[in-house]
Enzyme design. Structure first.
Site, PDB file in Angstrom:
ATOM      1  N   ALA A 117       0.859  -1.255  -0.060  1.00 15.35           N
ATOM      2  CA  ALA A 117       0.007  -0.203   0.027  1.00 15.35           C
ATOM      3  C   ALA A 117       0.773   1.306   0.030  1.00 15.35           C
ATOM      4  CB  ALA A 117      -0.835  -0.057   1.328  1.00 15.35           C
ATOM      5  N   LYS A 118       0.427   2.155  -0.617  1.00 12.98           N
ATOM      6  CA  LYS A 118       1.332   3.479  -0.763  1.00 12.98           C
ATOM      7  C   LYS A 118       1.326   4.184   0.463  1.00 12.98           C
ATOM      8  CE  LYS A 118       0.636   4.088  -5.743  1.00 12.98           C
ATOM      9  NZ  LYS A 118       0.187   4.725  -6.733  1.00 12.98           N
ATOM     10  N   ARG A 119       0.236   3.921   1.263  1.00  8.39           N
ATOM     11  CA  ARG A 119       0.184   4.515   2.618  1.00  8.39           C
ATOM     12  C   ARG A 119       1.161   4.213   3.582  1.00  8.39           C
ATOM     13  NH1 ARG A 119      -2.825   0.671   4.748  1.00  8.39           N
ATOM     14  NH2 ARG A 119      -4.337  -0.020   3.089  1.00  8.39           N
ATOM     15  N   SER A 120       1.600   2.978   3.504  1.00  2.00           N
ATOM     16  CA  SER A 120       2.660   2.495   4.165  1.00  2.00           C
ATOM     17  C   SER A 120       3.855   3.117   3.849  1.00  2.00           C
ATOM     18  CB  SER A 120       2.717   0.696   4.299  1.00  2.00           C
ATOM     19  OG  SER A 120       3.461   0.554   3.095  1.00  2.00           O
TER      20      SER A 120
END
Ligand code: GLU
Length: 487
Positions: free
Chosen positions: A255-258
Site C-alpha cells: 500500500a502506498k500509505r505504508s
C-alpha cells in the site's frame, strides 16, 4: 539485431513507489546489459492527476539511484519531445487517431455523460466495467461532419471487433488469448483533446523505437487492446515484460500509505540508495547463484530478464535492513563517518570523539537511525538496574561487582593515560592480581560506565571516549547504587 531501447515512462503523480522504481530499474538493466539505450518519457496526459514537484522527484530518483538515462526531456536523442503534453502539441496523437478512423479501427463518439451513465455496468474481478455499446459507430458520415462542425464535444474510441480473439505474448506470462468481445472500445483521444495513457503509450513506444516494455502486471489486462492498436497500424509489438505484484509481509498489495513504499521515504528512514536499488533488483529477479549483494554495475552485468519470476514478490523491510547493514559494514570508514555524522550529532552534544564512536557502531547498525540507541549512554548515563551487574558466565553478582569497582576506583584516579591500551593493561593487572577471569573485572566496569546491557565496545574503549572525569563519576555512581542494593 536491432539495438535495445527501453523507456521509463512515469506519470508525474507523486512519490516514486517501489513498484515504479522496480520497473525503471529493470528497464535500465535490460538496456544497459545489452549496451542499449535507456530513455525517460514523462507521461503527463492525465492533467487531473498531475502533482506539482513530481517530475523533480523522478529526476532526483534517477540521479540518486545511478540509473542514468541516455535520452529524455533534458537529453535529446532525436525522437523527442519526451514529455507527452509537448508531444501532443505536435499533433502526433491526433494524426494517428485519424489514421485509425480512416482504417475503421476507431470512431468518433459524441455520447454525453447522461447516455454513458445509462449504459450497463458489469462487475468483472471486483471492478465495475462499463462496456461502450458502439452507439456512435453507426453514425453516418454526414452526422459526424455536422457534429464536428457544430463543435459538439467528442472522444475517439478504438473499434474492437465483437468476434474472434486477440493473442499477445508476454515474456513472463507467455501467450495470452482473449475473446475480442471482452475488449471495450476504449477511448484513445479524450474530449479535452489529450490522448489517453493507453493510446499515447502505444504511439510513443512505436515512434520512439522502444523494443522492450517493462511494467506492473496491472497493465496486463489492457495489453490485448494495445496489441490490436499495433496490429491496426501494422507496427511491430515490443517485447512485453509484465512484473508480478509486490506485496507486504502479509501478502497484501503493497500500500502506498505504508511509509516504506516510496524511494524517498526509505532514504528518509535512513536507508542507502545503493542498498534499496540492490534490494529492489531482487524483488522478482534472481541470479543463477544465490548471491544477494550487487552493485549497480554488477547488476548490469548479471541481469537477464528471462530470470524474472512470476510469483508475487514480498517487500520485506527486515531483509532490506539486513542488506543495508551489509552495505554499511563494507563502506569505507571515512564515508561512513560523513554519512553518520548528522545522526551522531543528534544524540551527542558533548565534545566527544565522534570519529571513534562512529567506528564502534559501524558494524553494529543496519540503518543510521539505529545509531541513537547504540550511543546514547555516552551523552548521559542512563538510569539502570543493578541486576545488570549479575552475569552468570562472568561469575559476577552485585556484591562481587561492588568489590571490584571499589578496587578499580583508586586505580582509575591515579591513572593519567586514558587511552584504550593503557586502561586495558591497567585492568589486566588487576585481573592478574586477583587471579580471576577478565570478565569478572571488565563486566562490572563496563556496566558502571555505560549503564547498559549491550554496548558497541568494551569497558576501556568506552572509558577512553568518556575521559577521566566522566569515568570516575560513573564508577562512583555504580558504587553508590551497588551499596544500596547490597545492603
Ligand atoms: N505512465 C505509466 C505509469 O506510470 C507507465 C506504464 C508503462 O510503463 O507503460 O504507470
Amino acid at each position: 539485431m536491432t539495438k535495445i531501447r527501453t523507456r521509463y515512462a512515469p506519470s508525474p503523480t507523486g512519490k516514486m513507489h517501489v513498484g515504479n522504481l522496480r520497473s525503471a530499474l529493470y528497464e535500465f538493466l535490460i538496456a544497459k546489459h545489452e549496451g542499449g539505450t535507456f530513455m525517460l518519457r514523462i507521461e503527463d496526459t492525465d492533467q487531473e492527476r498531475y502533482v506539482e514537484g513530481a517530475v523533480d522527484i523522478i529526476y532526483r530518483t534517477l540521479e540518486k539511484t545511478g540509473m542514468v538515462h541516455d535520452e529524455g526531456p533534458d537529453k535529446d536523442g532525436g525522437v523527442g519531445p519526451y514529455v507527452q503534453s509537448e508531444r501532443m502539441k505536435t499533433g502526433i496523437y491526433m494524426k494517428y487517431a485519424r489514421e485509425l478512423i480512416e482504417k475503421k479501427e476507431a470512431y468518433y463518439c459524441f455520447c454525453d455523460k447522461e447516455r454513458l451513465d445509462s449504459l450497463k455496468t458489469e462487475v468483472v474481478e471486483g471492478k465495475e466495467i462499463t462496456m461502450y455499446d458502439k452507439h456512435c459507430l453507426s453514425l453516418s458520415k454526414e452526422e459526424i461532419e455536422e457534429n464536428l462542425k457544430s463543435g459538439k464535444p467528442y472522444v475517439i474510441r478504438q473499434n474492437n471487433p465483437k468476434e474472434g480473439t486477440t493473442t499477445f505474448h508476454d515474456e513472463l506470462y507467455g501467450d495470452i488469448t482473449v475473446d475480442n468481445a471482452e475488449l471495450d472500445d476504449m477511448i484513445l483521444i479524450k474530449s479535452d483533446g489529450y490522448p489517453t495513457y493507453n493510446f499515447a503509450n502505444v504511439v510513443d513506444d512505436h515512434t520512439m523505437n522502444i523494443t522492450h516494455v517493462v511494467r506492473g502486471n496491472e497493465y496486463l489486462s489492457s495489453s490485448p487492446k494495445y496489441t490490436r492498436l499495433y496490429e491496426a497500424f501494422g507496427w511491430e509489438v515490443p517485447v512485453y515484460v509484465h512484473l508480478p505484484l509486490i506485496t507486504d509481509e502479509n501478502h497484501k498489495k503493497l500500500a502506498k500509505r505504508s511509509g516504506h513504499a516510496s524511494f524517498e521515504d526509505l532514504l528518509e528512514q535512513g536507508f542507502l540508495a545503493e542498498a534499496v536499488v540492490n534490494y529492489i533488483a531482487l524483488l522478482g529477479w534472481s541470479p543463477e547463484d544465490n548471491r544477494e549483494i550487487f552493485t549497480l554495475k554488477e547488476l548490469i552485468d548479471e541481469f537477464d530478464y528471462h530470470r524474472i519470476s512470476k510469483s508475487p514478490a514480498v517487500f520485506d523491510i527486515v531483509k532490506l535492513k539486513w542488506m543495508n547493514g551489509e552495505y554499511l559494514k563494507a563502506m569505507k570508514e571515512e564515508q561512513f563517518f560523513e554519512l553518520a555524522l548528522p545522526y551522531l550529532q543528534e544524540t551527542i552534544k558533548k565534545p566527544l570523539d565522534l570519529k571513534k564512536i562512529a567506528a564502534m557502531v559501524k558494524t553494529r547498525i543496519e540503518i543510521f537511525p539505529d545509531i541513537k540507541d547504540q550511543i546514547d549512554f555516552f551523552e548521559e548515563l542512563p538510569e539502570y538496574d543493578t541486576a545488570m551487574y549479575t552475569h552468570k558466565k562472568m561469575k559476577t553478582n552485585e556484591a562481587s561487582s561492588l568489590e571490584v569497582l571499589e578496587e578499580v576506583l583508586p586505580l582509575l584516579e591515579e591513572q593519567e593515560d586514558y587511552s584504550n591500551d593503557a586502561l586495558y593493561q591497567m585492568l589486566l593487572g588487576l585481573v592478574e592480581k586477583k587471579e580471576c577471569k577478565n570478565g569478572y573485572v571488565m563486566w562490572p566496569v563496563r556496566t558502571a560506565v555505560s549503564g547498559k546491557q549491550m554496548t558497541p565496545a568494551g569497558a576501556t574503549e568506552i572509558m577512553e571516549i568518556l575521559g577521566k572525569e566522566e569515568t570516575l563519576k560513573r564508577i562512583k555512581r555504580g558504587i553508590e547504587l551497588l551499596k544500596n542494593a547490597v545492603n
